[in-house]
Design a protein around this motif. Structure first.
Motif, mmCIF file in Angstrom:
data_model
loop_
_atom_site.group_PDB
_atom_site.id
_atom_site.type_symbol
_atom_site.label_atom_id
_atom_site.label_comp_id
_atom_site.label_asym_id
_atom_site.label_seq_id
_atom_site.Cartn_x
_atom_site.Cartn_y
_atom_site.Cartn_z
ATOM 1 N N THR A 71 49.064 44.663 8.299
ATOM 2 C CA THR A 71 48.679 43.318 7.745
ATOM 3 C C THR A 71 50.163 42.685 7.331
ATOM 4 O O THR A 71 50.188 41.346 7.771
ATOM 5 N N LEU A 336 48.400 49.406 -1.788
ATOM 6 C CA LEU A 336 49.454 48.280 -1.429
ATOM 7 C C LEU A 336 49.501 47.262 -2.534
ATOM 8 O O LEU A 336 48.373 46.759 -3.112
ATOM 9 N N GLY A 359 40.192 50.331 4.502
ATOM 10 C CA GLY A 359 40.627 49.886 3.069
ATOM 11 C C GLY A 359 40.888 48.369 3.540
ATOM 12 O O GLY A 359 41.287 47.959 4.529
HETATM 13 P P1 HAM Z 1 45.293 51.595 4.077
HETATM 14 O O1 HAM Z 1 44.090 51.811 3.400
HETATM 15 O O2 HAM Z 1 46.622 51.899 3.555
HETATM 16 O O3 HAM Z 1 45.137 49.725 4.192
HETATM 17 O O4 HAM Z 1 45.340 51.952 5.388
HETATM 18 C C1 HAM Z 1 43.963 51.729 6.240
HETATM 19 C C2 HAM Z 1 43.392 52.889 6.870
HETATM 20 O O5 HAM Z 1 44.499 53.591 7.607
HETATM 21 C C3 HAM Z 1 42.912 54.044 5.810
HETATM 22 O O6 HAM Z 1 41.764 53.678 5.380
HETATM 23 C C4 HAM Z 1 42.649 55.261 6.584
HETATM 24 O O7 HAM Z 1 41.715 55.302 7.254
HETATM 25 C C5 HAM Z 1 44.167 55.068 7.666
HETATM 26 N N1 HAM Z 1 45.207 55.821 7.339
HETATM 27 C C6 HAM Z 1 46.122 55.433 6.249
HETATM 28 N N2 HAM Z 1 47.091 56.220 6.201
HETATM 29 C C7 HAM Z 1 46.844 57.137 7.009
HETATM 30 C C8 HAM Z 1 47.584 58.359 7.278
HETATM 31 N N3 HAM Z 1 48.578 58.848 6.792
HETATM 32 N N4 HAM Z 1 46.990 59.199 8.357
HETATM 33 C C9 HAM Z 1 45.938 58.807 8.841
HETATM 34 N N5 HAM Z 1 45.207 57.627 8.477
HETATM 35 C C10 HAM Z 1 45.583 56.803 7.717
HETATM 36 C C11 HAM Z 1 46.177 49.152 4.922
HETATM 37 O O8 HAM Z 1 47.059 49.580 5.735
HETATM 38 C C12 HAM Z 1 45.873 47.636 4.710
HETATM 39 N N6 HAM Z 1 46.772 47.038 5.481
HETATM 40 C C13 HAM Z 1 44.648 47.409 4.774
HETATM 41 C C14 HAM Z 1 44.191 45.617 4.857
HETATM 42 C C15 HAM Z 1 44.363 44.707 6.051
HETATM 43 N N7 HAM Z 1 44.384 45.062 3.799
HETATM 44 C C16 HAM Z 1 44.225 43.704 3.977
HETATM 45 N N8 HAM Z 1 44.087 43.639 5.124
#
Ligand code: HAM
Length: 507
Positions: A71, A336, A359
């Motif tokens: 993002t 976040l 998310g």
């Molecule tokens: P986040 O929930 O931190 O949100 O990450 C999005 C998705 O990435 C998670 O729901 C999960 O499926 C995957 N994910 C996160 N960390 C890992 C990991 N270590 N290993 C495997 N999969 C992982 C965001 O990153 C925000 N940018 C979402 C967003 C977009 N909010 C507003 N716009």
């Protein structure tokens, strides 16, 4: 970090393409940003939770990092290049993100996201679109039995400012919600830790009462006299007051401000207790909304955030298939810090599941914080590719990988190689995936190889066929064989593949 091998890598690619195709139906167009970013980009608004897990390094005096999420990068690109475009702007993205975490099932240090950001649209109508695009994309790739949890940071932030907790304190407390929700942290330990960070007296017993007495004394003699007193004391202690970053006056002022500040522990404790209460009331909308409205009335909090959730869910229901389970949870905080409004998470809810697959949420201050000319409201989501694949696998819904090779072309003798190349090229020009036998192992060994490798068809090119301008097409499953003119080969292969259930390359 994972190596993805055949056929898994192809499955992931298919998933990514299918998700992006779905986003395309809603007008989200692809942007691609570098994996390397200035570290500062994520320090400004993404929060400690992410900052402590970044891969950072210094290169020619610049602090750089591997992006921990998409993002902030997409919004940086928007601010740099797209501010003149008409709004709203719908942007899609995919690719790797990096977080230094303890690896476990579904948690990796390099993972892949597919996301969408809706820039320049405020309010529940935009929230509803984003909620649905996230759910619909997961449905499109075959996910069933998932749970959508919706929250809103508006309520917690209101209460925290009502308690007189400043922005930094609010961020600190909100940052603790996730570990609290996952029962990874003891609430009282969290209270103590946050209060300490906000300037609560550190020690207990004698020292604590000394601190209290100091605050009282400073309040009594007034700021000016306190300043003189403190400077003198420090001089007597012959502490190095010069040579540092701050001037002696600044040091003294900071010390005094700290000593005079009231102990924030009671406020922090009240805040955490309220947030625990919010979590206790989480549940399906028909049950949770009424109770939450009542709680907000008790605390005299503005119900707008709750109304926004209601409206977004009402519109969401008009889009299409609904999740098996929807839950409203106002203590949902996400890892976040840039979120300002409605937030959500999607979980695999099938037996043995539980992984968070997606998310997202609203972040109305990020554009401005990253240097935007004016404030622009925005919201979005991102789906984790590896976790989605795991969930589909468990649900038995993973799409079959495409057959990597559909036809093996076999020259019978070395002298048949030219004609075999010609036949292979003819098929490839028609879009057929072809492997040419390069090892000259002869038809029998080549056919054994095809059977082992799961290649459904073989084309044999020998002296007799060359003379007649034909080739032999053989089906590995039925052993049926027939000779046909070389120029009819592509049509015959396509018919045979379609007959064998190959559609659009699916095995
Ligand atoms: P986040 O929930 O931190 O949100 O990450 C999005 C998705 O990435 C998670 O729901 C999960 O499926 C995957 N994910 C996160 N960390 C890992 C990991 N270590 N290993 C495997 N999969 C992982 C965001 O990153 C925000 N940018 C979402 C967003 C977009 N909010 C507003 N716009």
């Amino acid at each position: 970090m994972n190596d993805f091998l055949p056929p898994e890598a192809a499955v992931l690619r298919r998933l990514e393409e299918a998700l992006l195709d779905f986003l395309g139906l809603y007008g989200y167009s692809l942007v691609a940003t570098p994996v390397l970013e200035p570290t500062d980009l994520f320090l400004r608004k993404s929060g400690e939770e992410i900052a402590t897990r970044m891969y950072t390094f210094t290169h020619w005096n610049r602090r750089l990092c591997l992006r921990p999420e998409g993002t902030a990068s997409v919004i940086r690109a928007y601010v740099q290049h797209l501010q003149d475009r008409p709004l709203p702007l719908r942007l899609a993205y995919c690719g790797p993100a990096f977080r230094y975490e303890k690896p476990q099932r579904g948690r990796y240090r390099q993972f892949h996201e597919v996301g969408g950001e809706l820039v320049g649209a405020a309010g529940p109508a935009a929230d509803a679109e984003v909620l649905y695009v996230a759910c619909g994309a997961l449905e499109r790739v075959g996910l069933r039995g998932y749970r959508l949890t919706v929250g809103h940071l508006g309520v917690a932030l209101q209460l925290l400012s009502q308690l007189g907790i400043d922005e930094r304190g609010q961020a600190l407390i909100v940052g603790q919600l996730e570990p609290l929700a996952r029962k990874q942290a003891d609430p009282e330990a969290v209270v103590q830790r946050v209060a300490l960070l906000l300037g609560a007296p550190e020690a207990s017993g004698e020292e604590e009462s000394a601190n209290g007495a100091l605050a009282e004394l400073l309040a009594r003699i007034g700021p000016e006299a306190a300043g003189r007193l403190a400077t003198e004391l420090l001089q007597h202690a012959s502490l190095p007051l010069d040579g540092g970053v701050r001037s002696p006056t600044e040091i003294v002022q900071r010390l005094l401000a700290k000593a005079a500040r009231p102990d924030p522990t009671p406020q922090v404790r009240a805040a955490i207790a309220f947030l625990e209460q919010l979590r206790g009331l989480a549940g399906p909308p028909e049950r949770a909304l009424g109770r939450l409205h009542a709680l907000l009335r008790t605390y005299q909090l503005d119900p707008t955030p709750l109304q926004e959730i209601e409206e977004a869910l009402r519109l969401f229901a008009h889009y299409g298939p609904q999740p098996g389970q929807v839950e409203v949870d106002l203590s949902l905080a996400r890892g976040l810090r840039y979120y300002t409004g409605l937030v959500f998470e999607i979980y695999d809810d099938s037996p043995g599941g539980g992984l968070q697959l997606c998310g997202g949420g609203r972040y109305d201050d990020l554009v401005r914080a990253l240097g935007g000319r004016r404030p622009v409201p925005a919201c979005g989501f991102s789906i984790g590719l590896e976790r989605t694949k795991l969930a589909l696998e468990r649900q038995g819904a993973l799409p079959a990988p495409p057959a990597p090779v559909q036809v093996l072309v076999v020259p019978v003798e070395a002298t048949d190689h030219n004609a075999a190349i010609a036949a292979a090229q003819r098929l490839r020009a028609a879009g057929v995936r072809v492997e040419l036998d390069l090892r000259g192992r002869g038809p029998r060994a080549a056919l054994r190889h095809a059977a082992r490798a799961g290649i459904p068809l073989a084309v044999l090119v020998g002296e007799r066929e060359r003379q007649a301008g034909t080739v032999v097409l053989r089906c590995l499953a039925t052993h049926a064989e027939r000779a046909l003119p070389a120029d009819q080969l592509p049509a015959a292969v396509q018919a045979a593949l379609a007959g064998a259930g190959e559609e659009d390359g699916h095995g």
